[in-house]
Design a protein around this motif. Structure first.
Motif, PDB file in Angstrom:
ATOM      1  N   ILE A  87       0.607  -1.232   0.196  1.00 26.15           N
ATOM      2  CA  ILE A  87       0.016   0.156   0.031  1.00 26.15           C
ATOM      3  C   ILE A  87       0.980   1.183  -0.046  1.00 26.15           C
ATOM      4  O   ILE A  87       0.448   2.258  -0.748  1.00 26.15           O
ATOM      5  CB  ILE A  87      -0.875   0.013   1.144  1.00 26.15           C
ATOM      6  CG1 ILE A  87      -1.915  -1.328   1.084  1.00 26.15           C
ATOM      7  CG2 ILE A  87      -1.621   1.338   1.365  1.00 26.15           C
ATOM      8  CD1 ILE A  87      -2.996  -1.174   2.227  1.00 26.15           C
ATOM      9  N   SER A  88       1.982   1.208   0.703  1.00 29.52           N
ATOM     10  CA  SER A  88       2.956   2.508   0.717  1.00 29.52           C
ATOM     11  C   SER A  88       3.260   2.584  -0.638  1.00 29.52           C
ATOM     12  O   SER A  88       3.532   3.886  -0.945  1.00 29.52           O
ATOM     13  CB  SER A  88       3.988   2.175   1.864  1.00 29.52           C
ATOM     14  OG  SER A  88       3.479   1.985   3.416  1.00 29.52           O
ATOM     15  N   TRP A  89       3.868   1.667  -1.315  1.00 27.21           N
ATOM     16  CA  TRP A  89       4.506   2.065  -2.559  1.00 27.21           C
ATOM     17  C   TRP A  89       3.210   2.575  -3.749  1.00 27.21           C
ATOM     18  O   TRP A  89       3.568   3.663  -4.385  1.00 27.21           O
ATOM     19  CB  TRP A  89       5.035   0.845  -3.311  1.00 27.21           C
ATOM     20  CG  TRP A  89       6.110   0.611  -2.793  1.00 27.21           C
ATOM     21  CD1 TRP A  89       6.579  -0.957  -2.224  1.00 27.21           C
ATOM     22  CD2 TRP A  89       7.452   1.093  -3.035  1.00 27.21           C
ATOM     23  NE1 TRP A  89       7.861  -1.011  -1.937  1.00 27.21           N
ATOM     24  CE2 TRP A  89       8.444   0.347  -2.185  1.00 27.21           C
ATOM     25  CE3 TRP A  89       7.800   2.422  -3.270  1.00 27.21           C
ATOM     26  CZ2 TRP A  89      10.009   0.585  -2.334  1.00 27.21           C
ATOM     27  CZ3 TRP A  89       9.186   2.766  -3.337  1.00 27.21           C
ATOM     28  CH2 TRP A  89      10.215   1.877  -2.814  1.00 27.21           C
ATOM     29  N   GLN A  90       2.106   2.383  -3.491  1.00 27.16           N
ATOM     30  CA  GLN A  90       0.990   2.757  -4.309  1.00 27.16           C
ATOM     31  C   GLN A  90       0.555   4.118  -3.596  1.00 27.16           C
ATOM     32  O   GLN A  90       0.266   5.189  -4.382  1.00 27.16           O
ATOM     33  CB  GLN A  90      -0.092   2.029  -4.340  1.00 27.16           C
ATOM     34  CG  GLN A  90       0.237   0.607  -5.240  1.00 27.16           C
ATOM     35  CD  GLN A  90       1.023   0.692  -6.603  1.00 27.16           C
ATOM     36  OE1 GLN A  90       0.451   1.586  -7.086  1.00 27.16           O
ATOM     37  NE2 GLN A  90       1.874   0.008  -6.647  1.00 27.16           N
ATOM     38  N   VAL A  91       0.663   4.462  -2.369  1.00 30.67           N
ATOM     39  CA  VAL A  91       0.313   5.800  -1.932  1.00 30.67           C
ATOM     40  C   VAL A  91       1.169   6.834  -2.451  1.00 30.67           C
ATOM     41  O   VAL A  91       1.053   7.853  -2.927  1.00 30.67           O
ATOM     42  CB  VAL A  91       0.330   5.645  -0.314  1.00 30.67           C
ATOM     43  CG1 VAL A  91       0.447   7.117   0.287  1.00 30.67           C
ATOM     44  CG2 VAL A  91      -0.671   5.035   0.053  1.00 30.67           C
ATOM     45  N   CYS A  92       2.570   6.219  -2.494  1.00 31.83           N
ATOM     46  CA  CYS A  92       3.723   7.032  -3.282  1.00 31.83           C
ATOM     47  C   CYS A  92       3.489   7.707  -4.809  1.00 31.83           C
ATOM     48  O   CYS A  92       3.781   8.549  -5.029  1.00 31.83           O
ATOM     49  CB  CYS A  92       4.862   6.424  -3.059  1.00 31.83           C
ATOM     50  SG  CYS A  92       6.709   7.190  -3.810  1.00 31.83           S
ATOM     51  N   SER A  93       2.835   6.449  -5.402  1.00 28.90           N
ATOM     52  CA  SER A  93       2.565   6.570  -6.775  1.00 28.90           C
ATOM     53  C   SER A  93       1.545   7.579  -6.923  1.00 28.90           C
ATOM     54  O   SER A  93       1.391   8.554  -7.686  1.00 28.90           O
ATOM     55  CB  SER A  93       2.160   5.398  -7.419  1.00 28.90           C
ATOM     56  OG  SER A  93       3.304   4.392  -7.489  1.00 28.90           O
ATOM     57  N   VAL A  94       0.437   7.488  -6.146  1.00 29.33           N
ATOM     58  CA  VAL A  94      -0.774   8.423  -6.070  1.00 29.33           C
ATOM     59  C   VAL A  94      -0.123   9.800  -6.034  1.00 29.33           C
ATOM     60  O   VAL A  94      -0.444  10.928  -6.420  1.00 29.33           O
ATOM     61  CB  VAL A  94      -1.877   8.228  -5.113  1.00 29.33           C
ATOM     62  CG1 VAL A  94      -2.854   9.218  -4.833  1.00 29.33           C
ATOM     63  CG2 VAL A  94      -2.525   6.753  -5.415  1.00 29.33           C
ATOM     64  N   GLY A  95       0.827  10.152  -4.851  1.00 29.76           N
ATOM     65  CA  GLY A  95       1.291  11.394  -4.631  1.00 29.76           C
ATOM     66  C   GLY A  95       2.164  12.010  -5.998  1.00 29.76           C
ATOM     67  O   GLY A  95       2.149  13.130  -6.605  1.00 29.76           O
ATOM     68  N   VAL A  96       3.132  11.014  -6.511  1.00 31.06           N
ATOM     69  CA  VAL A  96       3.742  11.344  -7.702  1.00 31.06           C
ATOM     70  C   VAL A  96       2.691  12.137  -8.724  1.00 31.06           C
ATOM     71  O   VAL A  96       2.737  12.865  -9.320  1.00 31.06           O
ATOM     72  CB  VAL A  96       4.728  10.158  -8.277  1.00 31.06           C
ATOM     73  CG1 VAL A  96       5.307  10.454  -9.557  1.00 31.06           C
ATOM     74  CG2 VAL A  96       5.677  10.010  -7.325  1.00 31.06           C
ATOM     75  N   VAL A  97       1.743  11.145  -9.158  1.00 33.23           N
ATOM     76  CA  VAL A  97       0.821  11.429 -10.111  1.00 33.23           C
ATOM     77  C   VAL A  97       0.170  12.725  -9.766  1.00 33.23           C
ATOM     78  O   VAL A  97      -0.322  13.581 -10.661  1.00 33.23           O
ATOM     79  CB  VAL A  97      -0.349  10.198 -10.449  1.00 33.23           C
ATOM     80  CG1 VAL A  97      -1.000  10.798 -11.652  1.00 33.23           C
ATOM     81  CG2 VAL A  97       0.633   9.098 -10.962  1.00 33.23           C
ATOM     82  N   GLY A  98      -0.490  12.806  -8.541  1.00 39.88           N
ATOM     83  CA  GLY A  98      -1.071  13.979  -8.509  1.00 39.88           C
ATOM     84  C   GLY A  98      -0.423  15.344  -8.149  1.00 39.88           C
ATOM     85  O   GLY A  98      -0.997  16.200  -8.727  1.00 39.88           O
ATOM     86  N   LEU A  99       0.739  15.234  -7.761  1.00 38.78           N
ATOM     87  CA  LEU A  99       1.679  16.590  -8.062  1.00 38.78           C
ATOM     88  C   LEU A  99       1.986  17.017  -9.507  1.00 38.78           C
ATOM     89  O   LEU A  99       1.981  18.171  -9.756  1.00 38.78           O
ATOM     90  CB  LEU A  99       2.967  16.583  -7.332  1.00 38.78           C
ATOM     91  CG  LEU A  99       2.927  16.340  -5.697  1.00 38.78           C
ATOM     92  CD1 LEU A  99       4.066  16.152  -5.172  1.00 38.78           C
ATOM     93  CD2 LEU A  99       2.261  17.728  -5.368  1.00 38.78           C
ATOM     94  N   ILE A 100       2.119  15.797 -10.451  1.00 43.19           N
ATOM     95  CA  ILE A 100       2.295  16.101 -11.821  1.00 43.19           C
ATOM     96  C   ILE A 100       1.081  16.863 -12.326  1.00 43.19           C
ATOM     97  O   ILE A 100       1.197  17.954 -13.041  1.00 43.19           O
ATOM     98  CB  ILE A 100       2.565  15.020 -12.557  1.00 43.19           C
ATOM     99  CG1 ILE A 100       3.992  14.193 -12.207  1.00 43.19           C
ATOM    100  CG2 ILE A 100       2.286  14.960 -14.139  1.00 43.19           C
ATOM    101  CD1 ILE A 100       4.213  13.132 -12.769  1.00 43.19           C
ATOM    102  N   PHE A 101       0.163  16.421 -12.097  1.00 46.57           N
ATOM    103  CA  PHE A 101      -1.369  16.970 -12.485  1.00 46.57           C
ATOM    104  C   PHE A 101      -1.591  18.274 -11.617  1.00 46.57           C
ATOM    105  O   PHE A 101      -2.241  19.163 -12.494  1.00 46.57           O
ATOM    106  CB  PHE A 101      -2.500  16.094 -11.998  1.00 46.57           C
ATOM    107  CG  PHE A 101      -4.025  16.535 -12.460  1.00 46.57           C
ATOM    108  CD1 PHE A 101      -3.847  16.588 -13.934  1.00 46.57           C
ATOM    109  CD2 PHE A 101      -4.885  16.689 -11.804  1.00 46.57           C
ATOM    110  CE1 PHE A 101      -5.198  17.180 -14.279  1.00 46.57           C
ATOM    111  CE2 PHE A 101      -6.217  16.971 -12.148  1.00 46.57           C
ATOM    112  CZ  PHE A 101      -6.418  17.086 -13.469  1.00 46.57           C
ATOM    113  N   ILE A 102      -1.364  18.488 -10.406  1.00 47.04           N
ATOM    114  CA  ILE A 102      -1.889  19.706  -9.726  1.00 47.04           C
ATOM    115  C   ILE A 102      -0.813  20.799 -10.115  1.00 47.04           C
ATOM    116  O   ILE A 102      -1.354  21.983 -10.245  1.00 47.04           O
ATOM    117  CB  ILE A 102      -2.060  19.473  -8.218  1.00 47.04           C
ATOM    118  CG1 ILE A 102      -2.966  18.343  -8.088  1.00 47.04           C
ATOM    119  CG2 ILE A 102      -2.270  20.612  -7.578  1.00 47.04           C
ATOM    120  CD1 ILE A 102      -3.069  17.875  -6.508  1.00 47.04           C
ATOM    121  N   VAL A 103       0.349  20.722 -10.182  1.00 42.76           N
ATOM    122  CA  VAL A 103       1.355  21.642 -10.398  1.00 42.76           C
ATOM    123  C   VAL A 103       2.123  21.542 -11.514  1.00 42.76           C
ATOM    124  O   VAL A 103       2.061  22.188 -12.501  1.00 42.76           O
ATOM    125  CB  VAL A 103       2.361  21.648  -8.865  1.00 42.76           C
ATOM    126  CG1 VAL A 103       3.424  22.917  -8.867  1.00 42.76           C
ATOM    127  CG2 VAL A 103       1.631  21.699  -7.775  1.00 42.76           C
TER     128      VAL A 103
END
Length: 389
Positions: free
Chosen positions: A300-316
Motif C-alpha cells: 500500500i505504501s508504494w502505491q500511496v507514493c505513486s498517487v502522490g507522484v501522479v497527483g503533483l504532476i497533475f496539480i502543479v
C-alpha cells in the motif's frame, strides 16, 4: 532556504498559470491545447486558494510518507526473518488497484485528443508490456539491494538515479547537458563512491562484505534502470501516446504495474520461493500477523507514493513532483536512522550533504528550464486568447 525559495517560486508560478487558465474560461469557447490539458485544469481552478494548497500538501505527504514507509517496512521485513526477494519485488506493484480510486474520481474529464492521432491498441499493449517487464526487473534489483544494505545506505545510493536520469535524458529525450547537470552527476557519483569505500558502513547482521558489494551494485543498477524507464516513458508520451494528461499518466502507471505484478508472480512461483512463505510467516520475528501486515502495508505504501507522484504532476507540474521525489530521498535516511538506529558516521553525513548538493543543482537547472518553457507557453496562450476573446 534556497531550496524553500525555489519551491515557493515554483508554486507561485503554478498558481499564476492557473489564474491564466481561469481567464481563458471567460472567453466564449475555451481553447483546447496540449490534448485536453486545459479541460482538466478548469476543474482544478474551481478550488479556492487555501483548498489548492491543502491538495498540494496532501499529495506531498503521500509521496514522501509513502516512499519512506515502503523502504523502512521493506528493511523491517528482512530484519525480522523475511528472505523472499520475489515477494519483496511483488509488493512494490501488487497494490496497483489502489490507483483506480483517483482514476475514476478525478479523471472524469474526457481527453479531447483526435482519435486519428491516438496509438493503436497493439502499440499501447507493446509499450505497457515492455515497460512493465523492465519495472519488474528493476524492482527485483531494488529488493536485492535492500536485502544486503541498511535502509539509510540504500536510500543514499538510490540518489544516484538523478545522475543516471541526466545521462539518459540527454541521449533519449534530447535534454540539454548543462554545467549544473554535470555538477549534479559528479557530486552524486562522489556521494555513492564514499558509501562504496566506507569500511565502517553499517551492514545488516549476517551480511558479508561480498554480499554488501552485491547489494551496492544491484542498487546502482536499479537506479540506472529506473532512470532509463523514466526516459522511455517520456519518449512513449512524446512519440506514441502524444498526450500527458492525468488520465494518460494514471493509465501508464496502472497497466505497467499490472504487467510487473504478473511477471513478479510468475517469478515467485517459478523460483519455488512461494513454498517457503508459510514457514517464513511462522518464523517471523514479530509473529504471523505482523508478517501479513508488513507485506500488506509495504504494498500500500508504494502505491500511496505513486498517487502522490501522479497527483503533483497533475496539480502543479512534473518539475515540482520531481523536486519532492528527490527531497524524499534525503528524508528517508534520516527516518531509517530513527527507526532502526542506523549508524550515521562522518562519511555517511558527508555523503548525505553531497547528495543534497547534487539535488540542489539538478533541481535548480530543471527550475530554470521549466521557467523558460512556461514563459514561452504563456506568450503563445496569450496571443491565442487575444484572437478568441
Amino acid at each position: 532556504m534556497a531550496l524553500a525559495s525555489t519551491l515557493h517560486e515554483i508554486l507561485s508560478a503554478a498558481q499564476a498559470r492557473s489564474f491564466m487558465y481561469s481567464q481563458v474560461a471567460d472567453c466564449e469557447e475555451p481553447i483546447m491545447s496540449r490534448e485536453g490539458e486545459i479541460t482538466n485544469q478548469f476543474h482544478l481552478m474551481k478550488l479556492g486558494r487555501w483548498q489548492w494548497w491543502i491538495l498540494v500538501a496532501v499529495n506531498i505527504f503521500f509521496l514522501v510518507a509513502g516512499q519512506a514507509a515502503a523502504v523502512i517496512l521493506g528493511r523491517f521485513y528482512y530484519d525480522q526473518g523475511g528472505n523472499s526477494k520475489w515477494l519483496a519485488t511483488l509488493v512494490q506493484t501488487a497494490a496497483f488497484p489502489v490507483l483506480f480510486i483517483p482514476f475514476f474520481l478525478l479523471a472524469s474529464a474526457k481527453d479531447s485528443s483526435d482519435s486519428s492521432t491516438a496509438p493503436s491498441i497493439r502499440t499501447l499493449a507493446l509499450i505497457y508490456f515492455v515497460l512493465g517487464v523492465l519495472i519488474a526487473g528493476d524492482n527485483m534489483l531494488y529488493s536485492v539491494g535492500l536485502l544486503y544494505l541498511s535502509a539509510s545506505t540504500y536510500s543514499l545510493i538510490c540518489a544516484t538515479q538523478l545522475a543516471f536520469n541526466a545521462v539518459f535524458s540527454y541521449f533519449i529525450n534530447s535534454q540539454k547537458f548543462t554545467i549544473l547537470i554535470l555538477n549534479s552527476v559528479v557530486v552524486l557519483t562522489l556521494s555513492a563512491s564514499l558509501i562504496a569505500v566506507n569500511d565502517d558502513s553499517d551492514k545488516p547482521s549476517g551480511v558479508s562484505k561480498w554480499k554488501y558489494f552485491i547489494g551496492f551494485i544491484c542498487t546502482i543498477a536499479a537506479s540506472a534502470m529506473y532512470s532509463l524507464i523514466l526516459s522511455l516513458m517520456q519518449l512513449s508520451f512524446d512519440k506514441f501516446i502524444k498526450k500527458e494528461t492525468f488520465s494518460a499518466v494514471l493509465e501508464m502507471q496502472i497497466y505497467t504495474s499490472l504487467v510487473a505484478t504478473c511477471v513478479s508472480t510468475v517469478g515467485l512461483f517459478a523460483s519455488g520461493e512461494w513454498n517457503t512463505l508459510h514457514g517464513e510467516m511462522e518464523a517471523f520475528g514479530k509473529g504471523s500477523l505482523a508478517y501479513v501486515m508488513t507485506v500488506v502495508w509495504t504494498a500500500i505504501s508504494w502505491q500511496v507514493c505513486s498517487v502522490g507522484v501522479v497527483g503533483l504532476i497533475f496539480i502543479v507540474s512534473s518539475l515540482f513532483s520531481n523536486v519532492i521525489s528527490t527531497v524524499s530521498l534525503a528524508i528517508t535516511p534520516i527516518a531509517s536512522v530513527i527507526a532502526f538506529h542506523d549508524k550515521m558516521g562522518g562519511v555517511k553525513v558527508i555523503a548525505l550533504l553531497l547528495a543534497c548538493w547534487g539535488f540542489a543543482s539538478y533541481i535548480y537547472q530543471n527550475y530554470v528550464d521549466d521557467s523558460n518553457a512556461r514563459k514561452a507557453q504563456i506568450d503563445v496562450d496569450g496571443s491565442q486568447n487575444d484572437s478568441v476573446c
